[in-house]
Write a protein that holds these residues in place. Structure first.
Motif, mmCIF file in Angstrom:
data_model
loop_
_atom_site.group_PDB
_atom_site.id
_atom_site.type_symbol
_atom_site.label_atom_id
_atom_site.label_comp_id
_atom_site.label_asym_id
_atom_site.label_seq_id
_atom_site.Cartn_x
_atom_site.Cartn_y
_atom_site.Cartn_z
ATOM 1 N N GLN A 1 13.988 14.136 5.405
ATOM 2 C CA GLN A 1 15.081 13.467 5.160
ATOM 3 C C GLN A 1 14.572 12.073 4.496
ATOM 4 O O GLN A 1 15.338 11.546 3.674
ATOM 5 C CB GLN A 1 15.965 13.083 6.774
ATOM 6 N N ALA A 2 13.557 11.443 4.967
ATOM 7 C CA ALA A 2 13.121 10.302 4.068
ATOM 8 C C ALA A 2 12.858 10.569 2.673
ATOM 9 O O ALA A 2 13.075 9.613 1.953
ATOM 10 C CB ALA A 2 11.943 9.825 5.050
ATOM 11 N N LEU A 3 12.264 11.748 2.286
ATOM 12 C CA LEU A 3 12.050 11.833 1.047
ATOM 13 C C LEU A 3 13.239 11.891 0.238
ATOM 14 O O LEU A 3 13.429 11.473 -0.926
ATOM 15 C CB LEU A 3 11.138 13.215 0.926
ATOM 16 N N ASP A 4 14.582 12.608 0.721
ATOM 17 C CA ASP A 4 15.533 12.512 0.102
ATOM 18 C C ASP A 4 16.234 11.176 -0.070
ATOM 19 O O ASP A 4 16.771 11.148 -1.272
ATOM 20 C CB ASP A 4 16.590 13.696 1.027
ATOM 21 N N ARG A 5 16.024 10.353 0.943
ATOM 22 C CA ARG A 5 16.400 8.803 0.602
ATOM 23 C C ARG A 5 15.542 8.203 -0.105
ATOM 24 O O ARG A 5 16.259 7.536 -1.186
ATOM 25 C CB ARG A 5 16.287 8.089 1.818
ATOM 26 N N VAL A 6 14.505 8.480 -0.479
ATOM 27 C CA VAL A 6 13.501 7.752 -1.451
ATOM 28 C C VAL A 6 13.841 8.306 -2.901
ATOM 29 O O VAL A 6 14.037 7.536 -3.787
ATOM 30 C CB VAL A 6 12.042 8.220 -1.255
ATOM 31 N N ARG B 1 3.722 -6.319 -15.753
ATOM 32 C CA ARG B 1 3.170 -5.713 -14.348
ATOM 33 C C ARG B 1 4.315 -5.167 -13.726
ATOM 34 O O ARG B 1 5.267 -5.732 -13.527
ATOM 35 C CB ARG B 1 2.598 -6.738 -13.766
ATOM 36 N N VAL B 2 4.030 -3.854 -13.348
ATOM 37 C CA VAL B 2 5.079 -3.054 -12.494
ATOM 38 C C VAL B 2 4.543 -2.946 -11.004
ATOM 39 O O VAL B 2 3.350 -2.049 -10.883
ATOM 40 C CB VAL B 2 5.584 -1.777 -13.247
ATOM 41 N N ALA B 3 5.226 -3.354 -10.048
ATOM 42 C CA ALA B 3 4.737 -3.172 -8.747
ATOM 43 C C ALA B 3 5.489 -1.939 -8.180
ATOM 44 O O ALA B 3 6.719 -1.943 -8.173
ATOM 45 C CB ALA B 3 4.962 -4.350 -7.692
ATOM 46 N N VAL B 4 4.780 -0.929 -7.652
ATOM 47 C CA VAL B 4 5.477 0.085 -6.697
ATOM 48 C C VAL B 4 5.244 0.069 -5.550
ATOM 49 O O VAL B 4 4.033 0.110 -4.986
ATOM 50 C CB VAL B 4 4.976 1.602 -7.362
ATOM 51 N N LEU B 5 6.242 -0.081 -4.565
ATOM 52 C CA LEU B 5 6.203 -0.638 -3.256
ATOM 53 C C LEU B 5 7.069 0.331 -2.403
ATOM 54 O O LEU B 5 7.829 0.876 -2.840
ATOM 55 C CB LEU B 5 6.613 -2.149 -3.047
ATOM 56 N N ASN B 6 6.807 0.226 -1.286
ATOM 57 C CA ASN B 6 7.484 0.560 -0.008
ATOM 58 C C ASN B 6 8.380 -0.963 0.434
ATOM 59 O O ASN B 6 9.681 -0.753 0.550
ATOM 60 C CB ASN B 6 6.902 1.280 1.190
ATOM 61 N N LEU C 1 10.631 2.011 -2.644
ATOM 62 C CA LEU C 1 11.087 3.234 -2.042
ATOM 63 C C LEU C 1 12.183 2.936 -0.931
ATOM 64 O O LEU C 1 12.710 4.047 -0.274
ATOM 65 C CB LEU C 1 9.752 3.671 -1.033
ATOM 66 N N GLY C 2 12.534 1.716 -0.766
ATOM 67 C CA GLY C 2 13.701 1.402 0.108
ATOM 68 C C GLY C 2 13.037 0.697 1.485
ATOM 69 O O GLY C 2 14.064 0.985 2.455
ATOM 70 N N PHE D 1 3.173 7.650 1.749
ATOM 71 C CA PHE D 1 2.104 8.286 0.609
ATOM 72 C C PHE D 1 2.876 9.100 0.042
ATOM 73 O O PHE D 1 3.125 9.265 -1.110
ATOM 74 C CB PHE D 1 1.157 8.948 1.317
ATOM 75 N N THR D 2 3.739 9.901 0.672
ATOM 76 C CA THR D 2 4.609 11.305 0.046
ATOM 77 C C THR D 2 5.596 10.625 -0.829
ATOM 78 O O THR D 2 5.900 10.977 -1.963
ATOM 79 C CB THR D 2 5.105 12.115 0.874
ATOM 80 N N GLY D 3 6.501 9.517 -0.253
ATOM 81 C CA GLY D 3 7.295 8.704 -1.089
ATOM 82 C C GLY D 3 6.904 7.896 -2.364
ATOM 83 O O GLY D 3 7.434 7.993 -3.420
ATOM 84 N N THR D 4 5.813 7.627 -2.166
ATOM 85 C CA THR D 4 5.172 6.960 -3.380
ATOM 86 C C THR D 4 4.745 8.005 -4.579
ATOM 87 O O THR D 4 4.808 7.962 -5.604
ATOM 88 C CB THR D 4 3.671 6.355 -2.991
ATOM 89 N N VAL D 5 4.219 9.155 -4.035
ATOM 90 C CA VAL D 5 4.152 10.321 -4.961
ATOM 91 C C VAL D 5 5.471 10.507 -5.726
ATOM 92 O O VAL D 5 5.583 10.758 -7.058
ATOM 93 C CB VAL D 5 3.662 11.574 -4.365
ATOM 94 N N VAL D 6 6.706 10.673 -4.924
ATOM 95 C CA VAL D 6 7.923 10.961 -5.730
ATOM 96 C C VAL D 6 8.077 9.621 -6.667
ATOM 97 O O VAL D 6 8.595 10.003 -7.687
ATOM 98 C CB VAL D 6 8.793 10.848 -4.424
ATOM 99 N N ALA D 7 7.989 8.432 -6.297
ATOM 100 C CA ALA D 7 8.085 7.478 -7.028
ATOM 101 C C ALA D 7 7.487 7.438 -8.302
ATOM 102 O O ALA D 7 7.979 7.320 -9.402
ATOM 103 C CB ALA D 7 8.091 6.111 -6.219
#
Length: 355
Positions: free
Chosen positions: A17-22, A114-119, A135-136, A148-154
């Motif tokens: 469910q978290a992956l769908d939200r991300v 510079r682009v930051a990819v964050l949770n 990621l929210g 980690f898996t959410g970061t892969v998605v992003a």
């Protein structure tokens, strides 16, 4: 959501469910003009440390497939700037936005966006960036699950935007259902190999392409959670001598991700008496010393998420067999996070730290 800490097991349970939200949250960010400059990048350089660095295999593989010059580099290698790199965007990953090496890299580089990819937002890394993708603020475990898996998605969605990927080629439509099914199947397979696996003294985790992210994250999880010395290897390099360490011992666990040369590799290792877990989309049956988790046919990034879910199940089972609490880390290194480590994040079990 606050980006608060949850247990590893809770992270596993909540992940589909978290992956769908991300996915929905990141996609919304790309509907705004704020990321137009990121979409136009032609020579993006990706940087991070630890698990974040592992995840960077995913966008690099996708962008190279589309003919876009791309590479990843450890953040501490560009703490003095990006001299020697042709780069028009620096994309730094840090789930909490506090990794000291990535922050130092962002401080050193000011002449490209510079682009930051964050949770977690706000964060020190995000404060330095011209653009952010987050990621929210999903709750995550200390040995990361959803983060980690959410970061892969992003990262895949970022790379897809840069590459101009068609909407029809988006790989994330079925990820929640796949995640549920793969975890369930993996639990059954791993329950049978876990007692022997827990007695192993080391592990090799082998993959190629985007799945190098799965291998590197898998080896890190085995070290962090199970406290088992583990090495990530690239398939073709592993064949050129690295696998020979298996020749003198039958107490090494081998985890192999892949569908081509990896299948024969898994059969060779198991045939020589070595405990082997093959994670593949091919129709391969189990055999003596060989356990198999079947994956659905999926694009490389989605596959990395599913492979990681198998690894999470493996380390949770081995940790239980070894009677090691998952959240009990041994070393608390105060210089890896800006502001130091928060002891509330995990139970510090090191005699040195406790003293």
């Amino acid at each position: 959501m606050s980006g608060s800490r949850i247990t590893f097991l809770q992270g596993q349970a909540d992940q589909p469910q978290a992956l769908d939200r991300v996915i929905a949250h990141v996609r919304r960010q790309f509907t705004c003009s704020d990321l137009d400059e990121l979409r136009r990048a032609e020579r993006p350089l990706f940087t991070g440390i630890g698990a974040s660095y592992a995840a960077l295999s995913v966008p690099v593989a996708l962008l190279r497939e589309h003919g876009i010059v791309s590479q990843r580099v450890l953040a501490d290698e560009i703490e003095d700037g990006t001299a020697g790199f042709e780069v028009d965007a620096l994309i730094g990953v840090s789930q909490g936005g506090k990794s000291s090496e990535t922050i130092a890299a962002f401080k050193a580089v000011r002449y490209v966006p510079r682009v930051a990819v964050l949770n977690v937002t706000p964060s020190p890394l995000g404060d330095l960036a011209e653009m952010t993708v987050d990621l929210g603020n999903e709750p995550d475990s200390y040995a990361s699950t959803i983060g980690f898996t959410g970061t892969v998605v992003a990262l895949d969605l970022i790379a897809g935007a840069i590459a101009g990927r068609e909407e029809a080629d988006d790989p994330w439509r079925d990820i929640a259902a796949w995640a549920e099914a793969v975890r369930r199947d993996a639990a059954g397979v791993i329950s049978e190999l876990a007692p022997r696996g827990a007695r192993c003294v080391a592990a090799d985790v082998v993959a190629s392409g985007a799945s190098r992210a799965s291998a590197e994250e898998g080896a890190l999880l085995l070290r962090e959670v199970v406290r088992m010395p583990a090495t990530a290897a690239v398939t073709r390099n592993y064949l050129h001598g690295e696998m020979e360490s298996a020749g003198g011992t039958a107490d090494t666990l081998h985890v192999i991700f892949g569908d081509s040369r990896e299948v024969e590799l898994a059969r060779s290792l198991s045939g020589a008496g070595h405990l082997t877990l093959l994670v593949t989309a091919q129709d391969v049956g189990p055999a003596e010393n060989l356990s198999v988790v079947r994956l659905p046919e999926a694009a490389p990034a989605a596959r990395v998420v599913l492979e990681t879910i198998v690894m999470q199940q493996l380390v949770a089972s081995l940790s239980a067999e070894r009677d090691i609490p998952i959240e009990s880390f041994v070393f608390a290194n105060d210089d890896t996070k800006e502001g130091g480590v928060d002891p509330a994040d995990f139970l510090i079990s090191s005699p040195v730290a406790a003293g």
